[in-house]
Motif scaffolding. Structure first.
Motif, PDB file in Angstrom:
ATOM      1  N   LYS A 259       0.782  -1.196   0.167  1.00  0.00           N
ATOM      2  CA  LYS A 259      -0.117  -0.151  -0.083  1.00  0.00           C
ATOM      3  C   LYS A 259       0.762   1.308   0.057  1.00  0.00           C
ATOM      4  O   LYS A 259       0.152   2.433  -0.243  1.00  0.00           O
ATOM      5  N   GLN A 260       1.951   0.823   0.204  1.00  0.00           N
ATOM      6  CA  GLN A 260       2.872   2.176   0.475  1.00  0.00           C
ATOM      7  C   GLN A 260       2.846   3.174  -1.180  1.00  0.00           C
ATOM      8  O   GLN A 260       2.956   2.901  -2.314  1.00  0.00           O
ATOM      9  N   LYS A 261       2.931   4.793  -1.018  1.00  0.00           N
ATOM     10  CA  LYS A 261       2.857   5.022  -2.332  1.00  0.00           C
ATOM     11  C   LYS A 261       3.523   5.773  -2.563  1.00  0.00           C
ATOM     12  O   LYS A 261       4.388   6.011  -3.941  1.00  0.00           O
ATOM     13  N   SER A 262       5.692   5.787  -2.266  1.00  0.00           N
ATOM     14  CA  SER A 262       6.418   5.654  -2.706  1.00  0.00           C
ATOM     15  C   SER A 262       7.644   4.644  -2.071  1.00  0.00           C
ATOM     16  O   SER A 262       6.732   4.022  -0.626  1.00  0.00           O
ATOM     17  N   ALA A 263       8.370   4.685  -2.663  1.00  0.00           N
ATOM     18  CA  ALA A 263       8.813   3.066  -2.580  1.00  0.00           C
ATOM     19  C   ALA A 263       9.882   3.950  -0.008  1.00  0.00           C
ATOM     20  O   ALA A 263      10.114   2.632   0.443  1.00  0.00           O
ATOM     21  N   VAL A 264       9.863   5.493  -0.201  1.00  0.00           N
ATOM     22  CA  VAL A 264      10.378   5.534   0.963  1.00  0.00           C
ATOM     23  C   VAL A 264       9.136   6.463   1.611  1.00  0.00           C
ATOM     24  O   VAL A 264       8.599   6.953   0.768  1.00  0.00           O
ATOM     25  N   GLU A 265       8.758   6.142   2.460  1.00  0.00           N
ATOM     26  CA  GLU A 265       7.033   7.028   3.320  1.00  0.00           C
ATOM     27  C   GLU A 265       8.258   7.252   4.462  1.00  0.00           C
ATOM     28  O   GLU A 265       8.989   6.666   5.319  1.00  0.00           O
ATOM     29  N   THR A 266       7.563   8.135   5.276  1.00  0.00           N
ATOM     30  CA  THR A 266       8.332   8.990   6.684  1.00  0.00           C
ATOM     31  C   THR A 266       7.462   9.705   6.820  1.00  0.00           C
ATOM     32  O   THR A 266       6.171  10.068   6.230  1.00  0.00           O
ATOM     33  N   PHE A 267       6.854   9.092   8.211  1.00  0.00           N
ATOM     34  CA  PHE A 267       5.798   9.755   8.976  1.00  0.00           C
ATOM     35  C   PHE A 267       6.484   9.779  10.389  1.00  0.00           C
ATOM     36  O   PHE A 267       7.238   9.526  11.161  1.00  0.00           O
ATOM     37  N   ASN A 268       5.428  11.480  11.185  1.00  0.00           N
ATOM     38  CA  ASN A 268       5.419  11.397  11.994  1.00  0.00           C
ATOM     39  C   ASN A 268       4.558  10.645  12.951  1.00  0.00           C
ATOM     40  O   ASN A 268       3.080  10.298  12.976  1.00  0.00           O
ATOM     41  N   ILE A 269       5.382  10.407  14.608  1.00  0.00           N
ATOM     42  CA  ILE A 269       4.783   9.658  15.542  1.00  0.00           C
ATOM     43  C   ILE A 269       4.475   9.874  16.967  1.00  0.00           C
ATOM     44  O   ILE A 269       5.044   9.953  17.525  1.00  0.00           O
ATOM     45  N   GLY A 270       3.216  11.048  16.757  1.00  0.00           N
ATOM     46  CA  GLY A 270       3.167  11.859  18.211  1.00  0.00           C
ATOM     47  C   GLY A 270       2.207  11.916  18.268  1.00  0.00           C
ATOM     48  O   GLY A 270       0.542  12.337  17.187  1.00  0.00           O
ATOM     49  N   THR A 271       1.860  12.579  19.293  1.00  0.00           N
ATOM     50  CA  THR A 271       0.537  12.444  19.884  1.00  0.00           C
ATOM     51  C   THR A 271      -0.489  14.355  18.861  1.00  0.00           C
ATOM     52  O   THR A 271      -1.482  14.138  18.902  1.00  0.00           O
ATOM     53  N   GLY A 272       0.269  14.846  18.660  1.00  0.00           N
ATOM     54  CA  GLY A 272      -0.274  15.967  18.029  1.00  0.00           C
ATOM     55  C   GLY A 272      -0.143  17.083  18.473  1.00  0.00           C
ATOM     56  O   GLY A 272      -1.187  18.415  19.125  1.00  0.00           O
ATOM     57  N   ASP A 303      18.650  22.241  24.946  1.00  0.00           N
ATOM     58  CA  ASP A 303      17.829  21.732  24.722  1.00  0.00           C
ATOM     59  C   ASP A 303      17.179  22.436  23.584  1.00  0.00           C
ATOM     60  O   ASP A 303      17.102  23.528  23.630  1.00  0.00           O
ATOM     61  N   ILE A 304      15.905  21.542  23.152  1.00  0.00           N
ATOM     62  CA  ILE A 304      14.704  22.088  22.134  1.00  0.00           C
ATOM     63  C   ILE A 304      13.814  23.303  22.971  1.00  0.00           C
ATOM     64  O   ILE A 304      13.223  22.039  23.491  1.00  0.00           O
ATOM     65  N   GLU A 305      13.331  23.955  22.564  1.00  0.00           N
ATOM     66  CA  GLU A 305      12.015  24.876  23.378  1.00  0.00           C
ATOM     67  C   GLU A 305      11.044  24.387  23.196  1.00  0.00           C
ATOM     68  O   GLU A 305      10.290  23.717  24.447  1.00  0.00           O
ATOM     69  N   GLN A 306      10.675  23.829  21.917  1.00  0.00           N
ATOM     70  CA  GLN A 306       9.291  23.346  22.010  1.00  0.00           C
ATOM     71  C   GLN A 306       9.314  22.939  21.022  1.00  0.00           C
ATOM     72  O   GLN A 306       9.595  23.167  19.525  1.00  0.00           O
ATOM     73  N   VAL A 307       8.876  21.566  21.061  1.00  0.00           N
ATOM     74  CA  VAL A 307       8.565  20.758  20.047  1.00  0.00           C
ATOM     75  C   VAL A 307       7.358  19.867  20.166  1.00  0.00           C
ATOM     76  O   VAL A 307       7.052  19.164  20.833  1.00  0.00           O
ATOM     77  N   TRP A 308       6.156  19.788  19.165  1.00  0.00           N
ATOM     78  CA  TRP A 308       6.167  18.899  18.529  1.00  0.00           C
ATOM     79  C   TRP A 308       5.054  18.751  17.514  1.00  0.00           C
ATOM     80  O   TRP A 308       5.071  19.300  16.612  1.00  0.00           O
ATOM     81  N   ALA A 309       4.017  16.827  17.688  1.00  0.00           N
ATOM     82  CA  ALA A 309       3.957  16.371  15.723  1.00  0.00           C
ATOM     83  C   ALA A 309       2.735  17.133  15.374  1.00  0.00           C
ATOM     84  O   ALA A 309       1.735  17.961  15.850  1.00  0.00           O
ATOM     85  N   ASP A 310       2.370  17.204  13.938  1.00  0.00           N
ATOM     86  CA  ASP A 310       1.291  17.366  13.239  1.00  0.00           C
ATOM     87  C   ASP A 310       1.152  16.096  12.838  1.00  0.00           C
ATOM     88  O   ASP A 310       1.807  15.602  11.692  1.00  0.00           O
ATOM     89  N   PRO A 311       0.577  15.186  13.474  1.00  0.00           N
ATOM     90  CA  PRO A 311       0.623  13.778  12.851  1.00  0.00           C
ATOM     91  C   PRO A 311      -1.144  13.268  11.878  1.00  0.00           C
ATOM     92  O   PRO A 311      -1.050  12.527  11.823  1.00  0.00           O
ATOM     93  N   THR A 312      -1.038  14.613  11.244  1.00  0.00           N
ATOM     94  CA  THR A 312      -2.202  14.421  10.203  1.00  0.00           C
ATOM     95  C   THR A 312      -1.957  13.506   9.415  1.00  0.00           C
ATOM     96  O   THR A 312      -2.385  12.939   9.150  1.00  0.00           O
ATOM     97  N   TYR A 313      -0.801  13.045   8.278  1.00  0.00           N
ATOM     98  CA  TYR A 313       0.093  12.189   7.716  1.00  0.00           C
ATOM     99  C   TYR A 313       0.073  10.852   8.430  1.00  0.00           C
ATOM    100  O   TYR A 313      -0.610  10.010   7.209  1.00  0.00           O
ATOM    101  N   ALA A 314       0.018  10.559   9.081  1.00  0.00           N
ATOM    102  CA  ALA A 314      -0.037   9.231   9.588  1.00  0.00           C
ATOM    103  C   ALA A 314      -1.141   8.816   9.957  1.00  0.00           C
ATOM    104  O   ALA A 314      -1.625   7.796   9.990  1.00  0.00           O
ATOM    105  N   ASN A 315      -2.405   9.731  10.612  1.00  0.00           N
ATOM    106  CA  ASN A 315      -3.873   9.869  11.015  1.00  0.00           C
ATOM    107  C   ASN A 315      -3.882   9.140   9.747  1.00  0.00           C
ATOM    108  O   ASN A 315      -5.053   8.223   9.826  1.00  0.00           O
TER     109      ASN A 315
END
Ligand code: NAD
Ligand code: WQD
Length: 346
Positions: A259-272, A303-315
């Protein structure tokens, strides 16, 4: 017949939870781990949780011949999940060559053996560390946010690993890959039979926090309350380890189901959801009823100040979404800490 999956680093924290989810979903698992940061007992624990004992080979991924032996002993491996790596940021600054050797060569060996042994796919453990501190307009981060210069050798190994996978596929290697960029995995299995076993003084927030709550550490230091965030402490996307494990099963299903759309796919795995360090402490106290001794200290270098995921693509594309609440997740981390004390481990 059950499809066979090779899991490197399968007795580690995320690997062990993933092995259970793979087994629950009908896959047969072969674990390869050199036990540099885990113990063989984890295989028994996995069996207790899932009722199925995975095959286990104590092999170092750096040993190409031994790895080839594993592929020969277990023919027909459908896909690999490659967790095996060193992961301590501070240690990577002190011992960069050890990190580059382990994290790069282990992946190179696996990628080299895959076409020789007719293995068609690999799911790779990447990290939100590749984003560094995203620019404000890029928060929450999507997979298209620019990869920033790594802050430490460990982070750099993840960036180079991703490039190695892309270049290998570009070169015509007949493999598919899914790169999962994890945000901050926390918590433990709800049975308290599996969890994180940090070596020595924990560097990460949750093990330090639960060890403080149980009295092993006197006080948790909160590194900075003068950041440009609503309460001044850093913000992260804390993802439940079982939710994270399930993302791997879905990635494997997708890969093997073509079902992959390309040979390499990348997904964020976070809560959002971005949660501050102080917010997390409050949530821990509320969900466990345990009062935490903490104090605000200066910022931690790098330390990174702030980072969180947009997990829309994984969702939407992967069909995966984080399910567990932060309260349940923190309770699971606490129950795991209680279980470790019961066993006299920590
Ligand atoms: P972990 O240390 O608990 O598990 C890694 C496992 O790999 C350990 O059991 C270790 O013994 C094994 N290992 C290491 N080098 C090996 C080698 N050369 N050959 C065979 N086995 C080897 O770590 P984890 O938290 O479960 O992380 C798993 C993966 O996820 C790693 O690649 C890590 O970089 C990545 N990751 C972790 C986090 C996190 O916060 N835990 C976040 C993002 C990405
Ligand atoms: C989280 C927050 C600290 C300890 C690291 C790696 C990253 C990824 C996950 C793998 C920060 C604060 C921490 C403490 C604190 N790993 N903190 N007191 O730094 O987000 O990410 O692990 O890829 O690459 O960099 O995780 O758990 O160390 O810290 O106040 O005693 O908790 O300042 O804001 P981090 P962490």
């Amino acid at each position: 017949m059950k499809k066979r999956i090779l899991v490197t680093g399968g007795t580690g924290y995320i690997g062990s939870h993933t092995v259970v989810e793979l087994q629950n979903s009908g896959y047969e698992v072969v674990i390869v781990d050199n036990l540099s940061n885990s113990s063989k007992d984890v295989v028994d624990q996995i069996e207790k949780v899932s009722g199925i004992r995975p095959a286990f080979e104590m092999v170092d991924c750096l040993d190409l011949a031994a790895m080839k032996g594993v592929f020969e002993k277990y023919p027909g491996i459908a896909s690999i999940i490659h967790f095996a790596a060193y992961k301590a940021v501070g240690e990577s600054v002190a011992k960069p060559l050890m990190y580059y050797r382990n994290n790069l060569v282990s992946l190179i060996n696996v990628l080299e053996l895959m076409p020789q042994c007719d293995v068609k796919g690999i799911v790779f453990s990447s990290s939100c560390t590749v984003y560094g501190q995203p620019d404000k307009e890029n928060l929450p981060v999507t997979e298209n946010a620019p990869v920033k210069m790594a802050e430490c050798p460990y982070g750099n190994t993840k960036q180079i690993n991703e490039e190695i996978v892309h270049d290998t596929v570009l070169s015509g290697s007949p493999i598919k890959a899914i790169l999962l960029r994890y945000f901050n995995p926390i918590g433990a299995h709800p049975t308290a039979l599996l969890g994180e076993l940090p070596n020595g003084v924990p560097q990460n927030l949750i093990p330090y926090l639960t060890q403080t709550a149980i009295g092993i550490r006197e006080q948790l230091s909160v590194f900075g309350d003068d950041y440009n965030t609503p309460d001044g402490s850093c913000i992260r996307d804390f993802i439940n380890v079982v939710d994270l494990a399930k993302a791997h099963v879905i990635a494997i299903d997708r890969m093997l189901g073509d079902k992959q759309k390309s040979a390499v796919e990348t997904f964020n795995i976070g809560t959002g959801v971005g949660l501050s360090v102080l917010g997390l402490i409050k949530a821990f106290e509320k969900s466990t009823g345990v009062k935490l001794n903490y104090k605000i200290v200066g910022r931690r270098a790098g330390d990174i100040e702030q980072v969180w995921a947009d997990p829309t693509y994984a969702n939407t594309e992967l069909g995966w979404k984080a399910q567990e609440t932060i309260e349940d997740t923190l309770r699971s981390a606490w129950n795991w800490q209680l279980k470790l004390r019961e066993k006299g481990i920590n």
